[in-house]
Each structure stands twice: as C-alpha cells, then as structure tokens.
Write an enzyme that holds these catalytic residues in place. Sequence first.
Site, PDB file in Angstrom:
ATOM      1  N   ASP A  11       1.181  -0.748  -0.048  1.00 35.73           N
ATOM      2  CA  ASP A  11      -0.210  -0.508   0.129  1.00 35.73           C
ATOM      3  C   ASP A  11       0.917   1.632   0.003  1.00 35.73           C
ATOM      4  O   ASP A  11       1.739   1.308   1.294  1.00 35.73           O
ATOM      5  CB  ASP A  11      -1.106  -0.373   1.489  1.00 35.73           C
ATOM      6  CG  ASP A  11      -1.725   1.552   1.625  1.00 35.73           C
ATOM      7  OD1 ASP A  11      -1.289   2.073   0.534  1.00 35.73           O
ATOM      8  OD2 ASP A  11      -2.472   1.043   2.237  1.00 35.73           O
ATOM      9  N   TYR A 230       0.401  -0.401  15.452  1.00 31.77           N
ATOM     10  CA  TYR A 230      -0.369  -0.151  13.923  1.00 31.77           C
ATOM     11  C   TYR A 230      -0.026   0.715  12.619  1.00 31.77           C
ATOM     12  O   TYR A 230      -0.007   2.238  13.237  1.00 31.77           O
ATOM     13  CB  TYR A 230      -1.789   0.017  14.858  1.00 31.77           C
ATOM     14  CG  TYR A 230      -2.418  -0.208  13.438  1.00 31.77           C
ATOM     15  CD1 TYR A 230      -2.731  -1.073  12.813  1.00 31.77           C
ATOM     16  CD2 TYR A 230      -3.238   1.193  13.052  1.00 31.77           C
ATOM     17  CE1 TYR A 230      -3.927  -1.762  11.564  1.00 31.77           C
ATOM     18  CE2 TYR A 230      -4.064   0.321  11.845  1.00 31.77           C
ATOM     19  CZ  TYR A 230      -4.222  -0.748  10.833  1.00 31.77           C
ATOM     20  OH  TYR A 230      -4.966  -0.870  10.284  1.00 31.77           O
ATOM     21  N   LYS A 233      -3.185  -2.796   8.099  1.00 30.18           N
ATOM     22  CA  LYS A 233      -3.027  -4.119   7.671  1.00 30.18           C
ATOM     23  C   LYS A 233      -2.707  -4.692   7.239  1.00 30.18           C
ATOM     24  O   LYS A 233      -2.092  -4.272   5.921  1.00 30.18           O
ATOM     25  CB  LYS A 233      -4.696  -4.588   7.976  1.00 30.18           C
ATOM     26  CG  LYS A 233      -5.270  -5.667   8.474  1.00 30.18           C
ATOM     27  CD  LYS A 233      -5.043  -5.578  10.307  1.00 30.18           C
ATOM     28  CE  LYS A 233      -5.373  -6.577  10.998  1.00 30.18           C
ATOM     29  NZ  LYS A 233      -4.458  -7.102  11.950  1.00 30.18           N
ATOM     30  N   ASP A 234      -1.804  -6.206   7.453  1.00 33.09           N
ATOM     31  CA  ASP A 234      -0.766  -6.525   6.867  1.00 33.09           C
ATOM     32  C   ASP A 234      -1.765  -6.668   4.990  1.00 33.09           C
ATOM     33  O   ASP A 234      -0.559  -6.926   4.126  1.00 33.09           O
ATOM     34  CB  ASP A 234      -0.438  -8.163   7.082  1.00 33.09           C
ATOM     35  CG  ASP A 234      -0.520  -8.070   9.166  1.00 33.09           C
ATOM     36  OD1 ASP A 234       0.598  -7.107   9.253  1.00 33.09           O
ATOM     37  OD2 ASP A 234      -1.088  -8.620   9.480  1.00 33.09           O
TER      38      ASP A 234
HETATM   39 MG    MG Z   1      -4.595  -2.069   1.917  1.00 33.56          MG
END
Ligand code: MG
Length: 374
Positions: A11, A230, A233-234
């Site tokens: 991302d 955090y 998400k992975d």
């Molecule tokens: Mg993502």
Amino acid sequence: MKTTLSVIKADIGSIGGHVAPSQLLLATVKAYIAERAPRLLLDYSISHTGDDIAILMTHTRGEDDPQIHQLAWDAFRAGTDTARAQGLYGAGQDLLKDAFSGNVKGMGPAVAEMEFDERAAEPFLFFAADKTDPGAYNLPLYLAFIDPMNTPGLILSPKIAKGYRFIIMDVSYTEGDRIIELNAPEDLYDIAALLRDPERYVVESVWSRATGEQAVSVATSRLHNIAGKYTGKDDPVMLVRAQMNFPATGEILAPFAHGHFVGGGMRGSHQVPLMPVKLNSGISYFDGPPIVSCAGYCVRQGKLTEPVDNFAHPFWDTVRHRVAEKTMEMRRQGFFGTAMLPMSELEYTGIAEKLAALDTRFHVRVAQEALVKV
Ligand code: MG
C-alpha cells in the site's frame, strides 16, 4: 528450467482515504516495471485490491532473489513519489524502512513466491486480500487441502488422498522464522489446534505428499511486528497451484463462500467477515469489509495468460450479500466484546496508552472507605 512466481504487494497511497490507488499511481508502477522487465522478468501483471498494488512476476532467478525484490521495492518507491505529488493518503505507507537490504521481507511489502518445474498445464490462483491479516487464509486452506466435506478430491483422487504437508509459522516470534511442519490427515487435530488462532499461527506453505511439489505460498509478514506499532493491516497475498496433484480450482475457491470472520476492517481492529470481490475492487463500508480477490492464470515457460476473475461469477453475488448482512450484524455491536480484536492485537494501537493512563486511577477499596459510604 524452473519457473519462479513472485508476487510482491504494498500500500503506497490511496485516493479518498484507504480506498484505492489512483490511475496515475498504478501507471507509474506499471511503467517502472515495463521499462526494466526485459532484463529480469519473463512476464508480469500489475493489479490492485483495495488500496494495495500487487506486482506478479515470472522469472528464472528463484525465490528471495535480491534483484527481483529490488525491482519491486524501487517500483514502489517510484510510485510513492507519484502518491506524494498527488497528495494521496498514506503515501509510502507500507515502505517501513529507508534503505533496501536485499529482500523486501521485514521491510513492509508482502511477498509470496514459489519455484517449480512447470507441469504440461500449469493453472495457478493469485489471491490478494485487503484490510486483514495473513491468518485470513488459514480456514480456506484447511478446508481445501484437508477436509473431504469441502474437497471430494481427497476421496476421489488417489494422489490427492496421500494428503498434504503444512508448514505453519508462529508470527508472534520476531527473532526469525519459527515454524512447525505437520502432515494432513494424521496431524489434523494438531493443525486445527494451531490454525484456530489466526493472529499467531499462519499457514506459510502447503506441499503435496504424493510428489513433494509445492501447492501454496502465503505472505506471512505482520506489519506491527516490523514497525512496533499499528501502521495498517498486513493485507496478505497468496499463490495456489491447482488441479492434478492439487485440489481443483473450484475446491480451492469453495471455502471463500463461508464469509468467515477475520481480523481487520476499520483501523485493523475488528472481527469482520471476508468478502470475495471482483479484481481491482476498492474499499468502502467501515474501511472494509475485508476483501479478497482471486485471479486465475496459466503459465507456460514463464509466459502468463490473461487473468480470469474467479469471484466475478454471479454465484458470488449471493455470497457478497450474505457477507454484507453478517458485517452489519456484527457492527451493531460496535466496540463491544468479540466485535473488536483481542488486546494482543490492539496493544499496537493508541488504546494501550489510554488503558495505561486509566490504570493509574484505579485503587483498591479499603474497609474504611466502604464504611463511610454506608
Ligand atoms: Mg491495504
């Protein structure tokens, strides 16, 4: 000559929040890879799932090749420049380290790779999930490779009936790769005991016991272990070879009709069902729901066919409706109880500071205090 499949995803920026990369960002990554592909790659395909861009590559350089990893890393760096120039949200989000050190593992991007001798026909599936973690694939892999209730091939095909070897990783261990090898079907209950805890134990790979061939490779990176906090998400990718000595494509896809609950969704902190979506889908409700796409390919001497969109069929519309209903049902519960992930996952978020501050305000009631109230 062995063929290597490498998929590396990150991302690196998104329009309007955590939704989807811009066309210009995708074009930047594509142009970067296209220019350098002739020197290193046999073929490649670039796609997005939610806010993640995945670079699927074929080559003959084997797994963990520094030049292949560097190519993907540099393409994501180039894309990050575009994301910053466009003011995209989370530009360079998954590039957690500054200097490339020969392998993208441990640096933020997710990677799944497999090297094999091509069969006469070589169908494989490329799964990409967004807004969830690698344990999301535990249940579908268990059902597809172990359970005859899902996979009739385990009864009907002698080669498949010899079972599969599972390599499972303890992803809470950060000093190295802590793994265990277990054989299905005889270790079935042990495999189940581990896979029921998808935040800690993750299927890394699956191998045919009939031929020794690799069937599955899953990206196992946990971003909070790399960053210490955090950062998103992975969003794991997975490669699965299908047919012949492996389950059929339909047996591998079938478990995704369950819409099982996975960790993820808003701020990566919730339990939300996994929705199978069409290729190049974005994100919407509650920064989710967690989604998974599946592109089917065949490969011949490293040359990829065009992808077939395995979750585009009308059958999956009903599944999507059910998953949306399940999502809203759980969301009615808000923050309460099982609607959110356990503290072992939330401790990487800001709630840890809040609870630490509240902890100083707790005191143990003494007898005198109780008497005064009376
Ligand atoms: Mg993502």
